[in-house]
Design a protein around this motif. Sequence first.
Motif, mmCIF file in Angstrom:
data_model
loop_
_atom_site.group_PDB
_atom_site.id
_atom_site.type_symbol
_atom_site.label_atom_id
_atom_site.label_comp_id
_atom_site.label_asym_id
_atom_site.label_seq_id
_atom_site.Cartn_x
_atom_site.Cartn_y
_atom_site.Cartn_z
ATOM 1 N N PHE A 191 -5.288 36.774 88.699
ATOM 2 C CA PHE A 191 -3.959 36.958 89.253
ATOM 3 C C PHE A 191 -3.893 36.402 90.670
ATOM 4 C CE2 PHE A 191 -0.021 38.827 90.278
ATOM 5 C CZ PHE A 191 -0.144 39.480 91.492
ATOM 6 N N VAL A 192 -2.776 35.737 90.981
ATOM 7 C CA VAL A 192 -2.545 35.228 92.329
ATOM 8 C C VAL A 192 -1.342 35.917 92.968
ATOM 9 C CG1 VAL A 192 -1.986 33.201 93.724
ATOM 10 C CG2 VAL A 192 -3.549 32.974 91.778
ATOM 11 N N ALA A 193 -0.192 35.853 92.296
ATOM 12 C CA ALA A 193 1.036 36.422 92.860
ATOM 13 C C ALA A 193 2.039 36.669 91.747
ATOM 14 C CB ALA A 193 1.631 35.480 93.899
ATOM 15 N N ALA A 194 2.964 37.597 92.000
ATOM 16 C CA ALA A 194 4.008 37.884 91.023
ATOM 17 C C ALA A 194 5.274 38.307 91.757
ATOM 18 C CB ALA A 194 3.553 38.969 90.057
ATOM 19 N N ILE A 195 6.393 38.164 91.054
ATOM 20 C CA ILE A 195 7.688 38.507 91.626
ATOM 21 C C ILE A 195 8.555 39.104 90.522
ATOM 22 C CG2 ILE A 195 8.631 36.192 91.199
ATOM 23 C CD1 ILE A 195 10.093 36.433 93.918
ATOM 24 N N TYR B 113 0.556 40.347 95.618
ATOM 25 C CA TYR B 113 -0.405 39.277 95.842
ATOM 26 C C TYR B 113 -1.825 39.780 95.662
ATOM 27 C CZ TYR B 113 3.532 36.938 98.028
ATOM 28 O OH TYR B 113 4.751 36.363 98.265
ATOM 29 N N ALA B 114 -2.696 38.875 95.220
ATOM 30 C CA ALA B 114 -4.118 39.172 95.226
ATOM 31 C C ALA B 114 -4.583 39.257 96.679
ATOM 32 C CB ALA B 114 -4.880 38.072 94.494
ATOM 33 N N ASP B 115 -5.559 40.094 96.923
ATOM 34 C CA ASP B 115 -6.061 40.256 98.283
ATOM 35 C C ASP B 115 -6.550 38.924 98.865
ATOM 36 O OD1 ASP B 115 -7.544 43.562 97.792
ATOM 37 O OD2 ASP B 115 -5.493 42.942 98.266
ATOM 38 N N SER B 116 -7.096 38.080 98.017
ATOM 39 C CA SER B 116 -7.677 36.823 98.480
ATOM 40 C C SER B 116 -6.649 35.836 99.021
ATOM 41 C CB SER B 116 -8.475 36.164 97.355
ATOM 42 O OG SER B 116 -7.631 35.927 96.239
#
Length: 124
Positions: free
Chosen positions: A47-51, A60-63
């Motif tokens: 996972f990277v980001a979602a809306i 957002y992913a912590d990274s």
Amino acid sequence: QVQLVESGGGLVQAGASLRLSCVVSGRTFSRYGMGWFRQAPGKEREFVAAINSNGRTTSYADSVKGRFAISRDDTRNTVYLQMNDLKPEDTAAYFCASGRYSWLETTPGSYEYWGKGAQVNVSK
């Protein structure tokens, strides 16, 4: 037929910025949450980001928190991922996904439709 088409990937140096776009066709874009995921060679999709559907809630992913920003333009049926201060560890294929519901989700299995991906390579 639902289609998601990503664009905007490329090869950049560390510290640079890129903006990914994903155009959705074949479904009512504004009704569904959208997400971005990435997969590096030999690794699982993450996972990277979602809306959510109205654009008011993001995750957002912590990274990537503080460096990446997800947004959507319902007039263009498009979701964006603005990526700033890119790092070599951001190198991956980036996939956009259209959800099953209006709220955002962070797990791949929660998404119904996927694009084919856009490659992002970040050199040192």
